[in-house]
Design an enzyme around this catalytic site. Structure first.
Site, PDB file in Angstrom:
ATOM      1  N   PRO A  33       0.807  -1.293  -0.101  1.00 37.20           N
ATOM      2  CA  PRO A  33      -0.033   0.185  -0.205  1.00 37.20           C
ATOM      3  C   PRO A  33       0.702   1.339   0.153  1.00 37.20           C
ATOM      4  CG  PRO A  33       0.059  -0.974   2.329  1.00 37.20           C
ATOM      5  CD  PRO A  33       0.689  -1.940   1.109  1.00 37.20           C
ATOM      6  N   ASP A  34       0.312   2.348  -0.729  1.00 35.71           N
ATOM      7  CA  ASP A  34       0.984   3.765  -0.472  1.00 35.71           C
ATOM      8  C   ASP A  34       0.561   4.381   0.749  1.00 35.71           C
ATOM      9  OD1 ASP A  34      -1.423   4.545  -1.268  1.00 35.71           O
ATOM     10  OD2 ASP A  34      -0.888   5.311  -3.142  1.00 35.71           O
ATOM     11  N   PHE A  35       0.901   5.540   0.633  1.00 37.35           N
ATOM     12  CA  PHE A  35       0.817   6.241   1.980  1.00 37.35           C
ATOM     13  C   PHE A  35      -0.528   7.324   1.927  1.00 37.35           C
ATOM     14  CE2 PHE A  35       4.928   4.668   2.299  1.00 37.35           C
ATOM     15  CZ  PHE A  35       4.979   4.846   3.625  1.00 37.35           C
ATOM     16  N   ASN A 104      11.361   4.220  -1.820  1.00 36.23           N
ATOM     17  CA  ASN A 104      10.682   3.258  -1.197  1.00 36.23           C
ATOM     18  C   ASN A 104      11.870   2.477  -0.408  1.00 36.23           C
ATOM     19  OD1 ASN A 104       8.496   3.807  -2.445  1.00 36.23           O
ATOM     20  ND2 ASN A 104       8.812   2.261  -4.238  1.00 36.23           N
ATOM     21  N   ASP A 106      11.426  -1.153   0.343  1.00 33.54           N
ATOM     22  CA  ASP A 106      10.901  -2.394   0.079  1.00 33.54           C
ATOM     23  C   ASP A 106      12.067  -3.287  -0.541  1.00 33.54           C
ATOM     24  OD1 ASP A 106      10.400  -1.916  -2.696  1.00 33.54           O
ATOM     25  OD2 ASP A 106       8.640  -1.215  -1.897  1.00 33.54           O
ATOM     26  N   HIS A 121      15.383   6.804   1.643  1.00 31.20           N
ATOM     27  CA  HIS A 121      14.693   6.416   3.164  1.00 31.20           C
ATOM     28  C   HIS A 121      15.374   5.088   3.733  1.00 31.20           C
ATOM     29  CE1 HIS A 121      11.444   9.536   1.639  1.00 31.20           C
ATOM     30  NE2 HIS A 121      12.569  10.180   2.136  1.00 31.20           N
TER      31      HIS A 121
END
Length: 238
Positions: A33-35, A104, A106, A121
């Site tokens: 999911p995005d933010f 991202n 991930d 990040h």
């Protein structure tokens, strides 16, 4: 193939130095999911707002709740690279793409085969003991419960940039260098709301700028091409 995708293909084919700048929307087609979109992380209900939980102050004062949220919402070990990740890796292997600059955490770009990935990040795949500095991978964190502890007793902190923390200076400098040298910048899957990452865009001085995002972005960009279709679906056609 739509006219916009044809235009994108022409820009890519005519470029020898592409940089991709991406955000959470790049991974939504992988089930992450995005933010900020409807249904995104910031629209879900928790005892505290996500931006509070994901702050350095909250991490220090309430590590138990931080890690409960972190495991539930930030760790997606089953996610796989999608068409966008794979296409970018293909461009890099062919010599056209010089760098992926991502917000991202991930690791999906690397999983797809990309090698030059600047993670603004941080990454969930890197974790270090705050006391002795020992490295732990994602699998190590997944095997723990509550606040993860090192064999020395220290807390294992994810190498993820929290609110109130600064970005890695070396990563920033390399991102600026790559943007300044690019002739085509493709911005994808980001609303450009998060600073200082979003401010890096101003260092691009190349010929063409492409924006691929499903919703409007926070900055007025003089883009040559704007596409509002899903990024994986779009790039897979190029």
């Amino acid at each position: 193939m739509t006219d916009k995708v044809k235009h994108l293909k022409e820009l890519v084919d005519g470029s020898g130095s592409i940089v991709f700048f991406g955000g959470a929307g790049v991974s939504t087609e992988s089930g992450i999911p995005d933010f900020r979109s409807t249904g995104g992380l910031y629209h879900q209900q928790w005892k505290y707002p996500p931006e509070v939980i994901l702050s350095h102050t909250f991490y220090e004062s309430n590590p138990e709740e931080f890690f409960r949220f972190y495991r539930a919402k930030m760790l997606m070990p089953g996610a796989k690279p999608n068409a966008a990740h794979r296409k970018l890796a293909e461009w890099e292997a062919g010599g056209r793409l010089k760098a992926v600059i991502t917000q991202n955490i991930d690791g999906l770009h690397q999983a797809a085969g990309s090698r030059k990935v600047l993670e603004l990040h941080g990454s969930v795949h890197r974790n270090h003991c705050e006391r002795c500095g020992k490295f732990y991978g994602l699998d190590d964190i997944l095997r723990t419960e509550g606040v993860p502890r090192c064999s020395c007793g220290g807390i294992i902190k994810p190498d993820v940039v929290l609110y109130e923390e600064g970005l890695d200076q070396g990563t920033l400098e390399e991102a600026v260098r790559c943007l300044a040298a690019a002739d085509l910048l493709i911005i994808g899957g980001t609303s450009l709301n998060v600073y200082p990452a979003a401010g890096l865009i101003r260092y691009f001085g190349g010929r063409h700028l492409v924006l691929i995002n499903k919703s409007p972005v926070a900055q007025d960009l003089a883009a040559d091409l704007v596409i509002t279709d899903p990024i994986g679906e779009t790039l897979s056609q190029v």
